[in-house]
Enzyme design. Structure first.
Site, short mmCIF file in Angstrom:
data_model
loop_
_atom_site.label_atom_id
_atom_site.label_comp_id
_atom_site.label_asym_id
_atom_site.label_seq_id
_atom_site.Cartn_x
_atom_site.Cartn_y
_atom_site.Cartn_z
N ARG A 1 -1.40 -4.81 -6.20
CA ARG A 1 -1.14 -6.24 -6.24
C ARG A 1 0.15 -6.52 -6.99
NH1 ARG A 1 -6.50 -7.22 -8.18
NH2 ARG A 1 -7.67 -7.12 -6.25
N HIS B 1 3.32 -7.61 1.59
CA HIS B 1 2.68 -8.53 2.54
C HIS B 1 1.57 -9.33 1.89
CE1 HIS B 1 0.14 -4.88 2.68
NE2 HIS B 1 -0.86 -5.71 2.94
N HIS C 1 0.84 -1.21 0.00
CA HIS C 1 0.00 0.00 0.00
C HIS C 1 0.87 1.26 0.00
CE1 HIS C 1 -3.21 -2.75 0.99
NE2 HIS C 1 -2.59 -3.13 2.08
#
Ligand code: ZN
Length: 320
Positions: A194, A174, A99
């Site tokens: 992604r 992650h 993110h």
């Protein structure tokens, strides 16, 4: 407005490729599909805002309450409510992702906030793993390993146990692994890049979009584990473990066995009940609290006593 009661919130549920049925089986929620991945328990985000279910504000969305009754939130600044609390049921692996931080989210996505998040592992199957960080030492080798699809050498896998806690600053590569239920406290953002989706396809044979360039832009390289130094405090019937205190939020685990009264002056608190039952007394009223409840204790609630046997994740914003 003098709000002397907690705001109980009705969650929103999200169908996900990787979701399952534990939000119903474990928490008793009514879920919309057999692949429900997310319960947005405390949210003012436009993609799924929670609704107040009690008191004079019943029926109002949390974003409206934030706009019109800022005193409940200690008159905190900010156009958007800062946090989002979810419970996730990962029946399958989530995509490997990253993110952005606040400035990248604002400039590139027009989102109010980036996404620093953290996870409390509610439960997981024996042998469960997370992907947390990566092994590349430079941006060049990070790119090379992605281009080559050399995921085994790039991604760092770690074994997990129920009750563990992970702080995941923006920029951390992650993925939550199959067989894991977590409670996530995060900045109120819905921007995910992604990196890898295990080459999975949906029922129509389509893969999900990847965001390789942006992932490379925002990934922290090399990865560094954030420090973890929980602080334990006990007072009356409450054991409080401070799990993290970051720029955006402080998150605690509260274990109540008996009674505990909040000090008169306190920030607004986000509370999610992982297990047990009890009551919240607020001067002239008392309300039952049980597993699966999500609520906000407003800053204006001067008298607040908790009673019962409850395991909760509690957070506060650090923006005030
Ligand atoms: Zn994430």
């Amino acid at each position: 407005m003098y709000q002397h009661e907690p705001l109980f919130l009705t969650p929103e549920f999200k169908d996900r490729l990787w979701g399952g049925t534990k939000l119903r089986d474990v928490f008793g929620y009514t879920i919309p599909t057999e692949t429900t991945g997310e319960c947005w328990g405390i949210s003012a985000h436009q993609n799924g805002a929670s609704e107040v279910r009690n008191g004079p504000l019943a029926g109002r969305k949390l974003n409206e309450v934030w706009e019109s009754h800022r005193e409940l939130f200690g008159d905190e600044d900010g156009e958007h409510f800062p946090l989002l609390v979810k419970i996730l049921d990962a029946d399958q692996d989530l995509s490997v992702q990253v993110h952005p931080d606040d400035s990248y989210a604002r400039e590139v996505e027009g989102e109010a906030y980036g996404k620093t998040e953290c996870w409390y592992i509610i439960d997981c199957d024996p042998g469960s793993e997370l992907i947390f960080g990566h092994h590349a030492q430079s941006k060049e080798s990070f790119k090379e390993l992605i281009t080559a699809g050399d995921w085994d050498n790039l991604l760092r896998r770690i074994p997990i146990e129920p009750g563990e806690f992970y702080f995941v600053p923006s920029g951390t590569i992650h993925a939550i692994g199959a067989g894991t239920m977590i409670l996530e406290t995060q900045q109120s953002s819905d921007t995910t890049y992604r990196v890898y989706d295990y080459d999975r396809t949906d029922a129509n044979g389509n893969t999900r979009e990847l965001h390789i360039e942006r992932s490379i832009d925002v990934a922290s390289i090399p990865h560094e584990d954030p420090p973890f130094s929980p602080l334990v405090a006990e007072e009356d019937g409450l054991k409080q473990v401070q799990l993290v205190s970051s720029e955006y939020f402080t998150v605690y685990k509260w274990e109540l066995d008996g009674t505990y009264s909040l000090p008169e002056e306190h920030p607004y608190l986000l509370v999610s009940v992982l297990s047990g039952e009890g009551v919240i007394l607020s001067g002239d009223s008392s309300q039952a609290v049980q597993q699966g409840d999500h609520l906000i204790i407003p800053a204006t609630m001067k008298y607040c006593q908790l009673e019962g046997d409850l395991e909760m994740i509690v957070s506060k914003s650090n923006k005030a």
